[in-house]
Design a protein around this motif. Structure first.
Motif, PDB file in Angstrom:
ATOM      1  N   TYR A  86       0.834  -1.208   0.000  1.00 57.32           N
ATOM      2  CA  TYR A  86       0.000   0.000   0.000  1.00 57.32           C
ATOM      3  C   TYR A  86       0.873   1.264   0.000  1.00 57.32           C
ATOM      4  CZ  TYR A  86      -3.307   3.425   2.060  1.00 57.32           C
ATOM      5  OH  TYR A  86      -4.071   4.523   2.341  1.00 57.32           O
ATOM      6  N   GLY A 124      -3.744   8.305  10.387  1.00 58.33           N
ATOM      7  CA  GLY A 124      -4.917   7.459  10.631  1.00 58.33           C
ATOM      8  C   GLY A 124      -6.130   8.361  10.833  1.00 58.33           C
ATOM      9  N   ASP A 131      -6.542   1.065  11.873  1.00 64.01           N
ATOM     10  CA  ASP A 131      -7.932   0.761  12.268  1.00 64.01           C
ATOM     11  C   ASP A 131      -8.094   0.483  13.766  1.00 64.01           C
ATOM     12  OD1 ASP A 131      -8.058   0.785   9.544  1.00 64.01           O
ATOM     13  OD2 ASP A 131      -9.113  -1.107   9.308  1.00 64.01           O
ATOM     14  N   TRP A 150       5.839   3.072  10.423  1.00 63.41           N
ATOM     15  CA  TRP A 150       5.277   4.412  10.180  1.00 63.41           C
ATOM     16  C   TRP A 150       5.785   5.383  11.246  1.00 63.41           C
ATOM     17  CZ3 TRP A 150      -0.590   2.835   9.356  1.00 63.41           C
ATOM     18  CH2 TRP A 150      -0.694   2.121   8.155  1.00 63.41           C
TER      19      TRP A 150
HETATM   20  N1  SER Z   1      -5.304   4.369   7.404  1.00 65.71           N
HETATM   21  C1  SER Z   1      -4.506   3.746   6.388  1.00 65.71           C
HETATM   22  C2  SER Z   1      -4.273   2.332   6.684  1.00 65.71           C
HETATM   23  O1  SER Z   1      -4.236   1.994   7.836  1.00 65.71           O
HETATM   24  C3  SER Z   1      -3.190   4.442   6.266  1.00 65.71           C
HETATM   25  O2  SER Z   1      -3.311   5.479   5.397  1.00 65.71           O
HETATM   26  O3  SER Z   1      -4.077   1.569   5.781  1.00 65.71           O
END
Ligand code: SER
Length: 337
Positions: A151, A191, A205, A298
């Motif tokens: 990602y 986030g 999440d 991150w």
């Molecule tokens: N909120 C996203 C994720 O956790 C990160 O940009 O994939």
């Protein structure tokens, strides 16, 4: 008044739903939506037209539309993308590439600027270990651009693709006005947390999941360690930043990619906040090694001084305002706790 035509891809996602509602409140837009899913009732009436299906195959549908602004939100998020890498690459990269080509074509055909807003992510960063993460603190846009996830690689590459198309299909028409035809702009979001929707397939999440679970009186097993720290933002601030960047005059933008930040918290601090609001709820920590590895790569926080300087960015919700003025009042109404 002539309405601007906007396309919102991934309209059923968290950002999509909130953005469509905000655009509709502004009232200056004809909103066309796209998603794999049918639109939820919350935004159904706000979309002038919904195109349902896989963006990669649906882009040709849009060659007859005269879009002024494209918000390209459709994506496969970080945890999901790690277990379905090829699918993620197709959705995240091919989808973006097709849409950029569409925007370039439309801007050339109509001889006018098409704005292309792209939500990138803190996943575009990749930090090698926890000591470096700690010492790195708030990172700037051009630091640690070595993502560890599919990602993150997809987002970073699409930022570059956007810059490429902007340069070759935009500045080609340089003189004198408008200076950019394909006008690509990107935000790196932390986030995001909404009181109304839940994310799926992401790795940040755990923040929203924990808070929504506690508010519903459900136990929550957190998939990262208590000391895990990254930055977060209230959904209304995410939408505010997206629209501020959309509205910013091009000449004010010294960059194409901007960090935006609001507050950085550890998972343990989330737990403490959740328990303060909903005492007695059960929140435990059972780290999942893969997902833990992703958030460990991150940054703890991001430096958004460029956005503050160039287009006046400032979040409305710091940590206290997020809980006291946004999340808790809304979530109590929603779940009646
Ligand atoms: N909120 C996203 C994720 O956790 C990160 O940009 O994939």
């Amino acid at each position: 008044m002539t309405l601007k035509t906007v396309l919102v891809t991934g309209a059923c996602g968290e950002i999509g739903q909130a953005l469509v509602q905000e655009l509709s409140k502004r009232g200056d837009y004809r909103i066309v939506t796209e998603d794999m899913m049918p639109l939820p009732e919350t935004i159904k009436a706000l979309s002038a037209e919904h195109v349902q299906g896989d963006l990669v195959y649906k882009v040709k549908t849009f060659y007859d539309y005269d879009f002024d602004i494209i918000f390209h939100l459709a994506a496969s998020l970080s945890s999901k993308a790690e277990v379905a890498t090829e699918e993620a690459h197709r959705i995240n990269v091919e989808g973006t590439m097709h849409l950029l080509m569409l925007a370039a074509y439309r801007s050339e055909k109509y001889g006018k600027s098409v704005k292309f807003l792209f939500p990138s992510s803190i996943a575009a960063y990749g930090i090698s270990n926890l000591d470096v993460k700690k010492s790195a603190g708030s990172v700037k846009e051009d630091e640690y651009n070595t993502p560890h996830t599919m990602y993150g690689c997809n987002k970073l590459y699409c930022e570059k693709l956007g810059m490429y198309y902007s340069r070759y299909y935009g500045q080609r028409h340089l003189d004198p006005d408008p200076p950019f035809m394909l006008d690509f702009r990107a935000l790196r979001f932390p986030g995001l947390i909404s009181a109304f929707t839940l994310p799926s397939g992401g790795t940040s999440d755990y923040g929203p999941e924990m808070l929504h679970a506690a508010a519903q009186g459900k136990p929550y097993s957190c998939f990262v360690r208590e000391d895990t720290k990254i930055s977060f933002m209230a959904m209304p601030d995410a939408i505010k930043s997206l629209l501020m960047l959309t509205d910013a005059p091009r000449q004010n933008l010294s960059h194409i990619i901007y960090n935006v930040a609001a507050f950085a918290l550890t998972a343990g601090e989330f737990r403490d906040r959740a328990l303060r609001a909903f005492p007695g709820e059960k929140i435990t920590f059972n780290p999942n090694p893969r997902r833990q590895g992703i958030v460990d790569s991150w940054p703890e926080d991001v430096d958004d001084s460029l956005a503050r300087k160039d287009w006046g960015w400032k979040p409305d919700y710091d940590e206290d305002a997020f809980f006291d003025q946004y999340f808790l009042p809304q979530i109590r109404k929603r779940y009646g706790m």
